[in-house]
Every structure is written in C-alpha cells, then in structure tokens.
Motif scaffolding. Structure first.
Motif, short mmCIF file in Angstrom:
data_model
loop_
_atom_site.label_atom_id
_atom_site.label_comp_id
_atom_site.label_asym_id
_atom_site.label_seq_id
_atom_site.Cartn_x
_atom_site.Cartn_y
_atom_site.Cartn_z
N LEU A 80 47.32 28.33 -74.64
CA LEU A 80 47.01 29.50 -75.46
C LEU A 80 48.28 30.09 -76.04
O LEU A 80 49.23 30.39 -75.31
CB LEU A 80 46.30 30.55 -74.62
CG LEU A 80 45.99 31.88 -75.33
CD1 LEU A 80 44.92 31.69 -76.41
CD2 LEU A 80 45.54 32.94 -74.32
N VAL A 81 48.30 30.27 -77.37
CA VAL A 81 49.39 30.97 -78.05
C VAL A 81 48.91 32.38 -78.35
O VAL A 81 47.98 32.57 -79.14
CB VAL A 81 49.78 30.27 -79.36
CG1 VAL A 81 50.91 31.02 -80.06
CG2 VAL A 81 50.19 28.82 -79.11
N PRO A 82 49.48 33.41 -77.73
CA PRO A 82 49.05 34.78 -78.02
C PRO A 82 49.54 35.22 -79.39
O PRO A 82 50.70 35.03 -79.74
CB PRO A 82 49.70 35.59 -76.90
CG PRO A 82 50.89 34.79 -76.49
CD PRO A 82 50.54 33.36 -76.70
N GLY A 83 48.63 35.78 -80.18
CA GLY A 83 49.01 36.20 -81.52
C GLY A 83 48.11 37.30 -82.04
O GLY A 83 47.27 37.86 -81.33
N ALA A 84 48.28 37.62 -83.30
CA ALA A 84 47.45 38.61 -83.99
C ALA A 84 47.55 38.36 -85.49
O ALA A 84 48.53 37.76 -85.96
CB ALA A 84 47.90 40.04 -83.67
N LEU B 285 53.63 35.23 -80.29
CA LEU B 285 54.61 35.24 -79.21
C LEU B 285 55.52 36.47 -79.25
O LEU B 285 56.70 36.40 -78.94
CB LEU B 285 55.43 33.95 -79.24
CG LEU B 285 54.61 32.66 -79.09
CD1 LEU B 285 55.40 31.46 -79.54
CD2 LEU B 285 54.14 32.50 -77.64
N PHE B 286 54.96 37.60 -79.62
CA PHE B 286 55.71 38.85 -79.66
C PHE B 286 55.37 39.72 -78.45
O PHE B 286 54.37 39.49 -77.75
CB PHE B 286 55.42 39.60 -80.96
CG PHE B 286 53.96 39.90 -81.18
CD1 PHE B 286 53.37 41.06 -80.69
CD2 PHE B 286 53.16 39.00 -81.89
CE1 PHE B 286 52.03 41.32 -80.89
CE2 PHE B 286 51.82 39.25 -82.10
CZ PHE B 286 51.24 40.42 -81.59
N ARG C 226 61.74 28.48 -83.04
CA ARG C 226 62.19 29.67 -83.77
C ARG C 226 61.83 30.95 -83.04
O ARG C 226 62.39 32.01 -83.33
CB ARG C 226 61.64 29.65 -85.19
CG ARG C 226 62.14 28.47 -86.00
CD ARG C 226 61.91 28.63 -87.48
NE ARG C 226 62.17 27.40 -88.20
CZ ARG C 226 62.17 27.29 -89.51
NH1 ARG C 226 61.92 28.35 -90.27
NH2 ARG C 226 62.41 26.12 -90.10
N ALA C 227 60.88 30.85 -82.11
CA ALA C 227 60.55 31.99 -81.27
C ALA C 227 61.42 32.01 -80.01
O ALA C 227 61.13 32.72 -79.06
CB ALA C 227 59.08 31.95 -80.88
N GLY C 228 62.46 31.19 -80.02
CA GLY C 228 63.36 31.14 -78.89
C GLY C 228 62.79 30.36 -77.72
O GLY C 228 63.17 30.59 -76.56
N GLY C 229 61.88 29.42 -78.03
CA GLY C 229 61.28 28.65 -76.96
C GLY C 229 60.32 29.43 -76.10
O GLY C 229 60.06 29.07 -74.95
#
Length: 289
Positions: free
Chosen positions: A60-64, A86-87, A280-283
């Motif tokens: 699961l990739v958390p997003g909005a 991924l924030f 790019r999200a820092g892994g």
C-alpha cells in the motif's frame, strides 16, 4: 520488479468511491495487483484502515488527491488534481489546508443540492450531507448517486452530463489550493507529487505544456500519463513531455468502484517508474502485508 502490477490512483468511501478501504484492498488483491495507492480526495482518513486490512502480498502506497487550481490553456485558472504520495499526514500546513478544502467541498455540495431542490428535483440536501461522516470530503459523486437513488437519472455519468458537470445549471465552483502551494506543502511534508490526468480534456479546460514545465521547475515529481481519460495520442505527447522535463511517468485507473465503469488495475505504472518515484521520496517505505 518484472511482472509487478501497480495502480497508483484509487478512491474509497472515505471520499467519493463506493468500496470501503477494506473492500478496496481486497478488490485490488483479487484483481492481481501487487501495489496500490489509496488517494482519496483531500483526506488521509483511510490509510490506517486500509493498511490493517492488507491481504498477503499487496503493498500500500499512502496518498491523497488534492483539489488544486493552475494556469489553463485560455490563460485563466482551471481545476487540476495533484496526487501526493508518502507525505507526513500530520504536517501542520497541510492539515489546515485539507481541513479548509473539506469544508469548502461541503458548502459547495449543499449549495448545489439546494438549487436542485428549489427547482423541484427529488433531492434533500440534509439527507445527502447527513449520509457522510462529519469530516468526510463531500463531492459531486455523492449528489450524483442521490439522483440515481431518486430515479432522476439512470447512472452517475448521466447525472454529471445533465446536471453536475462544469457549465451545467447546478454546477458551483469552489476555491481550491494553488497547485504551486500544494507542491510546496507536500515537499515540506516529505512527499512527492504527480499531476493527475493533466490533458483529460473531456473533464473541461486543461493545463498547458508550459504550465507543466513551470511546475516541474517548482518541484513536481511526475505526471499521470496512462489514464482512462487520455487517448493514445495524448499519452504519446505526455510521455515525450515527461521525458524532456525529467518527470516520472505513472499509470493508474482512477478507480471509484461502481461510480464509474473503470475497473481497478485497468491502467498501471511501469515498475521502473515506480521505483524512481520511491527514490525521489527518499526511499520512503510503502506498507506491506
């Protein structure tokens, strides 16, 4: 990651989808997906529920999906959607802006429902809004489904075509976040951003290539190339633009359950592009079952 199937744009009942977060991850696993992003409109409320319900083997990739505005083809500001991944969901500026947007959505939906009721359409504004959780993002699909239930239209698509689309008699605009501000907020919160369906002209006025280039300079991470509302010529154009600008290229279904005819996993993201997005999200790790 050869053979991995990745869908980075889906919605649950936390916003305007028809599957609960638990149902959504089950449907994703049954469809043979390996990675899914939950990107409800202007909220992260479904993240924990979806993570707890993850079937074995699904990530699961958390997003909005953030409601924004940007410079359009006619020189005016147009509605755009920004996918954020991924924030930190507790970042103060982001929390405040998402709260404002949810209030804006509810005010807008009530105004549209009241206009319909005043014209004799079988809509009860209190009933439409009363069916939503107190802080849930209210969207036009909620009103469209109410019209279907009342027998005023046969489908959600018909409701949009006749009553709810831009330029229709009951459409009410809203005050969205400048996309530049949203990109800054997500970057400050440690996440990455992808411009959703940027050339989907069937939805209304779109942004220009120049606008996308300016957003890339601002810090935009990628563009959604493979989307059900992009034809093949549009995809080729976007793919070339992304390569020129060094943007990640994603593909996603924009699944909303029974609100649309699109099936989950209908469009997918290339695994190499997904790895670049994570880099790019820092892994930043995704949630794995």
């Amino acid at each position: 990651m050869v053979g991995v199937r990745i869908d980075l744009h889906t919605h649950s009942t936390v916003s305007d989808g028809t599957d609960s977060p638990e149902e959504l991850v089950r449907v994703a696993a049954e469809a043979g997906l390996d990675v899914i992003a939950l990107t409800d409109h202007d909220t992260t409320a479904g993240w924990e529920v979806a993570a707890r319900a993850l079937p074995r083997g699904l990530r699961l990739v958390p997003g909005a999906e953030l409601s924004c505005e940007a410079m359009g083809v006619d020189g005016g500001r147009v509605s755009v959607h920004l996918l954020a991944y991924l924030f930190d969901p507790e970042a103060p500026a982001l929390v405040a802006e998402q709260r404002r947007l949810r209030r804006e959505r509810r005010t807008r939906l009530r105004a549209m429902a009241e206009r319909m009721a005043a014209d004799g359409l079988p809509i009860d504004p209190d009933e439409v809004l009363g069916g939503l959780a107190p802080d849930a993002p209210a969207g036009r699909p909620h009103l469209a489904r109410a019209l279907v239930r009342a027998g005023a239209v046969r489908t959600v698509d018909e409701a949009f075509a006749r009553f709810l689309g831009g330029g229709r008699g009951y459409y009410v605009p809203r005050r969205d976040t400048p996309v530049e501000t949203a990109i800054d907020m997500i970057e400050e919160a440690g996440g990455v951003t992808v411009l959703a369906h940027p050339f989907a002209s069937s939805r209304g006025p779109t942004v220009t290539e120049e606008t996308i280039a300016a957003l890339a300079e601002r810090g935009l991470t990628g563009v959604e190339v493979d989307h059900p509302d992009h034809d093949e010529a549009t995809r080729r154009r976007l793919r070339a633009l992304a390569e020129d600008l060094g943007l990640v290229r994603t593909g996603s279904s924009d699944y909303h359950g029974t609100n649309k005819t699109i099936v989950i996993g209908q469009e997918t993201t290339d695994p190499d592009q997904f790895e670049e997005l994570l880099a790019r999200a820092g892994g930043a790790p995704v949630t794995a079952s």
